[in-house]
Design an enzyme around this catalytic site. Structure first.
Site, PDB file in Angstrom:
ATOM      1  N   LYS A  22     -31.628  76.209  54.815  1.00  0.00           N
ATOM      2  CA  LYS A  22     -31.491  75.320  53.662  1.00  0.00           C
ATOM      3  C   LYS A  22     -32.393  74.096  53.807  1.00  0.00           C
ATOM      4  CE  LYS A  22     -28.540  72.034  53.481  1.00  0.00           C
ATOM      5  NZ  LYS A  22     -27.605  70.938  53.173  1.00  0.00           N
ATOM      6  N   ASN A  23     -32.444  73.526  55.008  1.00  0.00           N
ATOM      7  CA  ASN A  23     -33.202  72.293  55.207  1.00  0.00           C
ATOM      8  C   ASN A  23     -34.713  72.509  55.254  1.00  0.00           C
ATOM      9  OD1 ASN A  23     -30.889  70.772  55.173  1.00  0.00           O
ATOM     10  ND2 ASN A  23     -30.651  70.737  57.388  1.00  0.00           N
ATOM     11  N   CYS A 117     -23.728  63.978  50.545  1.00  0.00           N
ATOM     12  CA  CYS A 117     -22.640  63.993  51.526  1.00  0.00           C
ATOM     13  C   CYS A 117     -22.271  62.594  51.995  1.00  0.00           C
ATOM     14  CB  CYS A 117     -22.994  64.893  52.705  1.00  0.00           C
ATOM     15  SG  CYS A 117     -24.552  64.487  53.479  1.00  0.00           S
ATOM     16  N   PRO A 123     -30.328  55.365  53.915  1.00  0.00           N
ATOM     17  CA  PRO A 123     -31.072  54.576  52.929  1.00  0.00           C
ATOM     18  C   PRO A 123     -32.391  55.227  52.539  1.00  0.00           C
ATOM     19  CG  PRO A 123     -31.199  53.547  55.096  1.00  0.00           C
ATOM     20  CD  PRO A 123     -30.218  54.681  55.206  1.00  0.00           C
ATOM     21  N   LEU A 126     -36.944  53.878  53.546  1.00  0.00           N
ATOM     22  CA  LEU A 126     -38.072  54.444  54.291  1.00  0.00           C
ATOM     23  C   LEU A 126     -38.990  55.250  53.372  1.00  0.00           C
ATOM     24  CD1 LEU A 126     -36.049  55.617  57.420  1.00  0.00           C
ATOM     25  CD2 LEU A 126     -37.638  53.689  57.344  1.00  0.00           C
ATOM     26  N   ASP A 308     -26.266  67.995  63.461  1.00  0.00           N
ATOM     27  CA  ASP A 308     -25.610  68.991  62.607  1.00  0.00           C
ATOM     28  C   ASP A 308     -24.805  70.023  63.393  1.00  0.00           C
ATOM     29  OD1 ASP A 308     -26.414  67.866  60.252  1.00  0.00           O
ATOM     30  OD2 ASP A 308     -28.009  69.292  59.828  1.00  0.00           O
TER      31      ASP A 308
END
Length: 422
Positions: A22-23, A117, A123, A126, A308
């Protein structure tokens, strides 16, 4: 809303095939916005986050066709929209990944601040700083990022104060159409970023330093790229989760379609705990351990131990001999699963970002609630060894990132039912 009902202490055996990552899929889907020719993306996992990103691309004017359940053809030649609205972006934080490609290709875009999530502050500063370094003007008004680069983006040095995976990905995509050379310093080194680099290189972008903390990108001075078809790499976190299914139940399981070096931090830790692993080019087999020893983990950026996988190893720690210690260094509020594991009988104490878990604990089935994606898998792991029946609620978190998890576990012999809340 669905929940999972799990009968514990059922013997497991067999094999599992790992889905696409997924990532890796999310930034690659976003990167198709840079392409003026159609692109086929294979091995996409059928999970909620992928469907949400596909819907966002469609809303921007991309033409989408599912050729099979895991292959999507995307045509972004004639996009008619450069606004990513709140209704779509709020569903997941990865939506911020459309910022770089939209700005690079169209010189202006409006992107809602993201949702997603609830595991602490992530933030977007970046990302915005990176776009500014490439010459963009950024304003935030009424919850939207308004980014503009009237004369196009221009290559420059981007120094990340803190390593950011999605920040690195956004900078890469923006730099791919920027004039001149961009250097990304303190870049994230995840395999998913390496695959995004491969995808951008297929469209003519020159990238040096792939897999390192410094990337050098020479942009293609056209209005768009001509990206080629790509197959998504296997999901290393899903693979790690199924290795933990084998580890916590002390079963012999074979995990198919993996890339072993992507899993080294996980497999090294399992060997340290006491498991024997047969690691082949495309598979890993885990064998029952005679004794499972307590361990210590500190989460770190890749190639360190992945944040994760922290929740899954916390569940595993309840079954190991002795006291295990897990330190979370990357995200705040990422121990929310601890209180739910305690409902099953786990002995866990928390002090700021450190969890101490007493092992050799008999867990008992109960009702528990998932708080985020990886926490949901940790609760399922614990339920597999708990005495009696457990019910894991709010599994919409699970559906964001795991493809057909209950089907895959049931194929190993587990008794897991997906049911509707009354």
């Amino acid at each position: 809303m669905d929940f999972l009902e799990i009968v514990g202490q059922v013997p497991l055996k067999g094999g599992v095939e790992i889905s696409g990552a997924k990532n890796s899929a999310l930034p690659i889907l976003a990167a198709t916005l840079l392409s003026q020719q159609e692109v086929k993306i294979k091995s996409l996992p059928q999970v909620v986050d992928i469907k949400a990103m596909a819907l966002l691309l469609q809303n921007l004017g991309a033409e989408l066709e599912w050729l099979d359940p895991n292959t999507l053809q995307i045509g972004a030649k004639s996009l008619h929209h450069t606004e990513a609205t709140y209704d779509l972006v709020r569903k997941m934080r990865a939506s911020i990944l459309v910022l770089g490609p939209l700005l690079a290709r169209f010189k202006e875009c409006l992107v809602s601040l993201p949702g997603g999530c609830a595991i602490g502050a992530r933030p977007v500063d970046l990302h915005l700083k990176a776009m500014q370094q490439l010459g963009a003007e950024i304003k935030i008004e009424q919850g939207y990022i308004h980014a503009k680069a009237s004369k196009g983006l221009k290559g420059n040095d981007i120094l990340f104060d803190k390593i950011s995976v999605t920040g690195t990905e956004n900078a890469l995509m923006a730099a791919s159409l920027a004039k001149g050379i961009t250097r990304i310093i303190n870049a994230a080194k995840e395999p998913e970023i390496a695959q995004l680099c491969t995808f951008l290189q297929s469209g003519g972008v020159e990238i040096e330093g792939v897999g390192s903390s410094e990337l050098k990108i020479r942009g293609v001075e056209n209005d768009a790229l001509n990206l080629k078809d790509i197959q998504i790499i296997p999901d290393r976190i899903e693979a790690g989760t199924y290795l933990c299914v084998g580890a916590i139940t002390n079963s012999q399981l074979k995990i198919h379609r993996i890339i072993p070096n992507h899993l080294q931090a996980i497999t090294d830790k399992l060997i340290e705990i006491g498991f024997s692993l047969d690691i082949q080019e495309n598979s890993i087999e885990i064998y029952p351990a005679k004794k499972r020893q307590a361990f210590e983990i500190t989460t770190k950026e890749y190639p360190g131990f992945p944040t994760d996988m922290q929740a899954q190893f916390m569940a595993l720690a309840t079954q190991c001999l002795g006291t295990s210690v897990i330190e979370e260094t990357l995200f705040e509020n990422r121990f929310m699963h601890a209180s739910e594991l305690q409902r099953l009988g786990a002995n866990i104490s928390l002090k700021t970002n450190v969890a101490t878990i007493s092992g050799s604990t008999e867990l008992t089935g109960s009702d528990v609630m998932a708080t985020d994606l990886r926490a949901s898998s940790a609760l399922i792991l614990a339920a597999l060894v708990a005495k009696g029946v457990s019910r894991v609620h709010r599994i919409y978190h699970l559906d964001r990132g795991y493809e057909r998890l209950e089907d895959k576990i049931n194929a190993l012999g587990a008794k897991v039912l997906r049911l509707k809340e009354k």
